[in-house]
Design a protein around this motif. Structure first.
Motif, PDB file in Angstrom:
ATOM      1  N   THR A   1      14.912   7.459  54.651  1.00  0.00           N
ATOM      2  CA  THR A   1      14.307   7.964  55.872  1.00  0.00           C
ATOM      3  C   THR A   1      15.343   8.735  56.669  1.00  0.00           C
ATOM      4  O   THR A   1      16.404   8.204  56.997  1.00  0.00           O
ATOM      5  N   VAL A   2      15.046   9.982  56.944  1.00  0.00           N
ATOM      6  CA  VAL A   2      15.985  10.830  57.674  1.00  0.00           C
ATOM      7  C   VAL A   2      15.789  10.619  59.166  1.00  0.00           C
ATOM      8  O   VAL A   2      14.689  10.752  59.684  1.00  0.00           O
ATOM      9  N   ARG A   3      16.872  10.275  59.839  1.00  0.00           N
ATOM     10  CA  ARG A   3      16.829  10.081  61.282  1.00  0.00           C
ATOM     11  C   ARG A   3      17.560  11.234  61.960  1.00  0.00           C
ATOM     12  O   ARG A   3      18.331  11.936  61.345  1.00  0.00           O
ATOM     13  N   GLY A   4      17.312  11.383  63.246  1.00  0.00           N
ATOM     14  CA  GLY A   4      18.000  12.432  63.974  1.00  0.00           C
ATOM     15  C   GLY A   4      17.028  13.412  64.579  1.00  0.00           C
ATOM     16  O   GLY A   4      15.810  13.185  64.619  1.00  0.00           O
ATOM     17  N   PRO A   5      17.530  14.537  65.069  1.00  0.00           N
ATOM     18  CA  PRO A   5      16.673  15.538  65.713  1.00  0.00           C
ATOM     19  C   PRO A   5      15.601  16.066  64.767  1.00  0.00           C
ATOM     20  O   PRO A   5      15.751  16.035  63.538  1.00  0.00           O
ATOM     21  N   THR A   6      14.527  16.554  65.361  1.00  0.00           N
ATOM     22  CA  THR A   6      13.437  17.131  64.575  1.00  0.00           C
ATOM     23  C   THR A   6      13.948  18.232  63.655  1.00  0.00           C
ATOM     24  O   THR A   6      13.485  18.365  62.511  1.00  0.00           O
ATOM     25  N   PHE A   7      14.898  19.019  64.117  1.00  0.00           N
ATOM     26  CA  PHE A   7      15.459  20.112  63.329  1.00  0.00           C
ATOM     27  C   PHE A   7      16.025  19.603  62.003  1.00  0.00           C
ATOM     28  O   PHE A   7      15.748  20.155  60.929  1.00  0.00           O
ATOM     29  N   ILE A   8      16.809  18.523  62.064  1.00  0.00           N
ATOM     30  CA  ILE A   8      17.419  17.968  60.853  1.00  0.00           C
ATOM     31  C   ILE A   8      16.352  17.386  59.936  1.00  0.00           C
ATOM     32  O   ILE A   8      16.384  17.570  58.713  1.00  0.00           O
ATOM     33  N   ARG A   9      15.392  16.683  60.507  1.00  0.00           N
ATOM     34  CA  ARG A   9      14.341  16.075  59.688  1.00  0.00           C
ATOM     35  C   ARG A   9      13.482  17.131  59.000  1.00  0.00           C
ATOM     36  O   ARG A   9      13.090  16.967  57.843  1.00  0.00           O
ATOM     37  N   LEU A  10      13.198  18.216  59.708  1.00  0.00           N
ATOM     38  CA  LEU A  10      12.422  19.300  59.104  1.00  0.00           C
ATOM     39  C   LEU A  10      13.166  19.927  57.927  1.00  0.00           C
ATOM     40  O   LEU A  10      12.592  20.153  56.861  1.00  0.00           O
ATOM     41  N   LEU A  11      14.448  20.227  58.128  1.00  0.00           N
ATOM     42  CA  LEU A  11      15.226  20.856  57.060  1.00  0.00           C
ATOM     43  C   LEU A  11      15.346  19.929  55.851  1.00  0.00           C
ATOM     44  O   LEU A  11      15.273  20.395  54.706  1.00  0.00           O
ATOM     45  N   ALA A  12      15.529  18.649  56.096  1.00  0.00           N
ATOM     46  CA  ALA A  12      15.620  17.707  54.982  1.00  0.00           C
ATOM     47  C   ALA A  12      14.319  17.667  54.192  1.00  0.00           C
ATOM     48  O   ALA A  12      14.325  17.610  52.960  1.00  0.00           O
ATOM     49  N   ARG A  13      13.205  17.717  54.902  1.00  0.00           N
ATOM     50  CA  ARG A  13      11.909  17.699  54.201  1.00  0.00           C
ATOM     51  C   ARG A  13      11.689  18.980  53.423  1.00  0.00           C
ATOM     52  O   ARG A  13      11.284  18.939  52.254  1.00  0.00           O
ATOM     53  N   LEU A  14      11.964  20.121  54.033  1.00  0.00           N
ATOM     54  CA  LEU A  14      11.713  21.392  53.357  1.00  0.00           C
ATOM     55  C   LEU A  14      12.661  21.619  52.191  1.00  0.00           C
ATOM     56  O   LEU A  14      12.293  22.242  51.196  1.00  0.00           O
ATOM     57  N   ALA A  15      13.891  21.128  52.318  1.00  0.00           N
ATOM     58  CA  ALA A  15      14.857  21.281  51.228  1.00  0.00           C
ATOM     59  C   ALA A  15      14.701  20.193  50.182  1.00  0.00           C
ATOM     60  O   ALA A  15      15.349  20.246  49.135  1.00  0.00           O
ATOM     61  N   ASP A  16      13.856  19.181  50.477  1.00  0.00           N
ATOM     62  CA  ASP A  16      13.605  18.077  49.550  1.00  0.00           C
ATOM     63  C   ASP A  16      14.898  17.355  49.199  1.00  0.00           C
ATOM     64  O   ASP A  16      15.231  17.140  48.026  1.00  0.00           O
ATOM     65  N   VAL A  17      15.667  17.004  50.240  1.00  0.00           N
ATOM     66  CA  VAL A  17      16.922  16.291  50.025  1.00  0.00           C
ATOM     67  C   VAL A  17      16.965  15.071  50.930  1.00  0.00           C
ATOM     68  O   VAL A  17      16.279  15.007  51.953  1.00  0.00           O
ATOM     69  N   ASP A  18      17.795  14.112  50.538  1.00  0.00           N
ATOM     70  CA  ASP A  18      18.067  12.964  51.386  1.00  0.00           C
ATOM     71  C   ASP A  18      19.207  13.313  52.326  1.00  0.00           C
ATOM     72  O   ASP A  18      20.178  13.965  51.928  1.00  0.00           O
ATOM     73  N   ALA A  19      19.110  12.888  53.558  1.00  0.00           N
ATOM     74  CA  ALA A  19      20.166  13.133  54.537  1.00  0.00           C
ATOM     75  C   ALA A  19      20.442  11.835  55.279  1.00  0.00           C
ATOM     76  O   ALA A  19      19.999  11.647  56.413  1.00  0.00           O
ATOM     77  N   PRO A  20      21.151  10.896  54.621  1.00  0.00           N
ATOM     78  CA  PRO A  20      21.419   9.610  55.267  1.00  0.00           C
ATOM     79  C   PRO A  20      22.254   9.764  56.516  1.00  0.00           C
ATOM     80  O   PRO A  20      23.081  10.675  56.628  1.00  0.00           O
ATOM     81  N   GLN A  21      22.020   8.886  57.460  1.00  0.00           N
ATOM     82  CA  GLN A  21      22.747   8.954  58.721  1.00  0.00           C
ATOM     83  C   GLN A  21      24.222   8.663  58.485  1.00  0.00           C
ATOM     84  O   GLN A  21      24.582   7.750  57.740  1.00  0.00           O
ATOM     85  N   SER A  22      25.087   9.451  59.118  1.00  0.00           N
ATOM     86  CA  SER A  22      26.522   9.277  58.946  1.00  0.00           C
ATOM     87  C   SER A  22      26.979   7.980  59.598  1.00  0.00           C
ATOM     88  O   SER A  22      26.496   7.584  60.655  1.00  0.00           O
ATOM     89  N   SER A  23      27.948   7.320  58.947  1.00  0.00           N
ATOM     90  CA  SER A  23      28.502   6.087  59.501  1.00  0.00           C
ATOM     91  C   SER A  23      29.676   6.368  60.425  1.00  0.00           C
ATOM     92  O   SER A  23      30.194   5.452  61.073  1.00  0.00           O
ATOM     93  N   GLN A  24      30.117   7.638  60.498  1.00  0.00           N
ATOM     94  CA  GLN A  24      31.233   7.993  61.363  1.00  0.00           C
ATOM     95  C   GLN A  24      30.813   8.075  62.815  1.00  0.00           C
ATOM     96  O   GLN A  24      29.702   8.486  63.133  1.00  0.00           O
TER      97      GLN A  24
END
Length: 243
Positions: A9-32
Motif C-alpha cells: 500500500t503506497v502512502r503519502g501525497p496523492t501525487f505519489i500514490r497516483l504515479l505509483a499506480r500509473l507506473a504499476d510499481v510498489d513505493a514503500p514508505q521510507s524508513s529514513q
C-alpha cells in the motif's frame, strides 16, 4: 492455483500514490527520517548556508513590499485556480465526447494516424513550467512580506529561500521524470486496447476509449503536482496569518 501478487500500500501525497499506480510499481514508505534525508540531499556549502539562515545575520528587508490587490491569500488562490483551469481546459485533455467531429476523410479508405504521445509530453512540460514560474514568484513575494513582519518571520523567510535554492534542482529533476512515466502508461493503455480490439474494427474506434482514460489520468497527475508545488506557498501563507 496462481495467487495474485500482493502489492504494498503506497502512502503519502496523492501525487505519489497516483504515479505509483500509473507506473504499476510498489513505493514503500521510507524508513529514513527527514534529517537523514536532508543529510544526503545537501552538500557542505548548502549546509553552511542553512546554518547561516538559522543563526546568522539576517539580510535587510526589501525596499518595497509586494503589492497584492486583494491580499496575499486571495492572490495565491486566484493564481492557483487559474492554473487548475488551464489544466482542465488543455486542448489535448479534452474528452472525446466534447471534441469537434473528425473531418471528412480526404480520400476514401483513409484512416487517421495512430495517436502520438509527443503532444501530451509537450503539454505537460509547458504546464510544469507555468506551475514552477507561478509558485516561484509567489514564494519570493511572500518571503518579502515575512521579511518585513518580524525577526522570527524574517528568519523563516531566509530559511525558505535557502531551502528552495538547495532543493529546487533536485525537485525539478524528479518532476522532470513524470512525462516519461506517463509515456509508459500511454503505451501500456494503447497495447492493452490493441490486444482486446478486433482487427476488422475501424481505426477511429480504437482511439477514443483508452485515450480518454489516459487524458483523465494525465489531468489528475497534473492537478496533484499542482498541489505539491503549492505546499511551500501555503506554508508561507500560514506563517503570515500566524504572525
Amino acid at each position: 492455483m496462481v495467487q495474485a501478487t500482493r502489492r504494498t500500500t503506497v502512502r503519502g501525497p496523492t501525487f505519489i500514490r497516483l504515479l505509483a499506480r500509473l507506473a504499476d510499481v510498489d513505493a514503500p514508505q521510507s524508513s529514513q527520517s527527514l534529517p537523514d534525508h536532508l543529510s544526503g540531499w545537501l552538500n557542505w556549502t548548502q549546509a553552511i548556508a542553512l546554518s547561516t539562515a538559522l543563526d546568522g545575520r539576517l539580510p535587510e528587508p526589501a525596499d518595497e513590499a509586494p503589492a497584492f490587490e486583494d491580499g496575499p491569500a486571495a492572490e495565491c488562490a486566484r493564481l492557483r485556480e487559474a492554473l487548475a483551469e488551464t489544466i482542465a481546459n488543455a486542448r489535448e485533455l479534452v474528452p472525446s465526447a466534447q471534441r469537434e467531429p473528425a473531418p471528412v476523410p480526404p480520400v476514401e479508405g483513409w484512416v487517421p494516424p495512430p495517436p502520438d504521445y509527443a503532444p501530451y509530453r509537450q503539454r505537460y512540460l509547458t504546464l510544469q513550467r507555468a506551475m514552477q514560474g507561478t509558485t516561484g514568484r509567489l514564494r519570493g513575494e511572500l518571503r518579502d512580506l515575512l521579511g518585513r513582519a518580524s525577526e522570527d518571520m524574517a528568519r523563516l523567510a531566509e530559511l525558505d529561500a535557502v531551502m528552495e535554492l538547495a532543493l529546487s534542482p533536485r525537485e525539478q529533476r524528479l518532476l522532470g521524470t513524470v512525462p516519461g512515466l506517463l509515456e509508459t502508461h500511454f503505451e501500456r493503455l494503447r497495447r492493452a486496447h490493441a490486444d482486446e480490439g478486433s482487427p476488422d474494427a475501424p481505426a477511429t474506434a480504437t482511439h477514443d476509449a483508452w485515450l480518454d482514460i489516459f487524458r483523465k489520468d494525465m489531468q489528475s497527475v497534473l492537478l496533484a503536482e499542482l498541489d505539491v508545488r503549492f505546499q511551500p506557498v501555503e506554508g508561507l501563507l500560514a506563517a503570515l496569518r500566524a504572525r
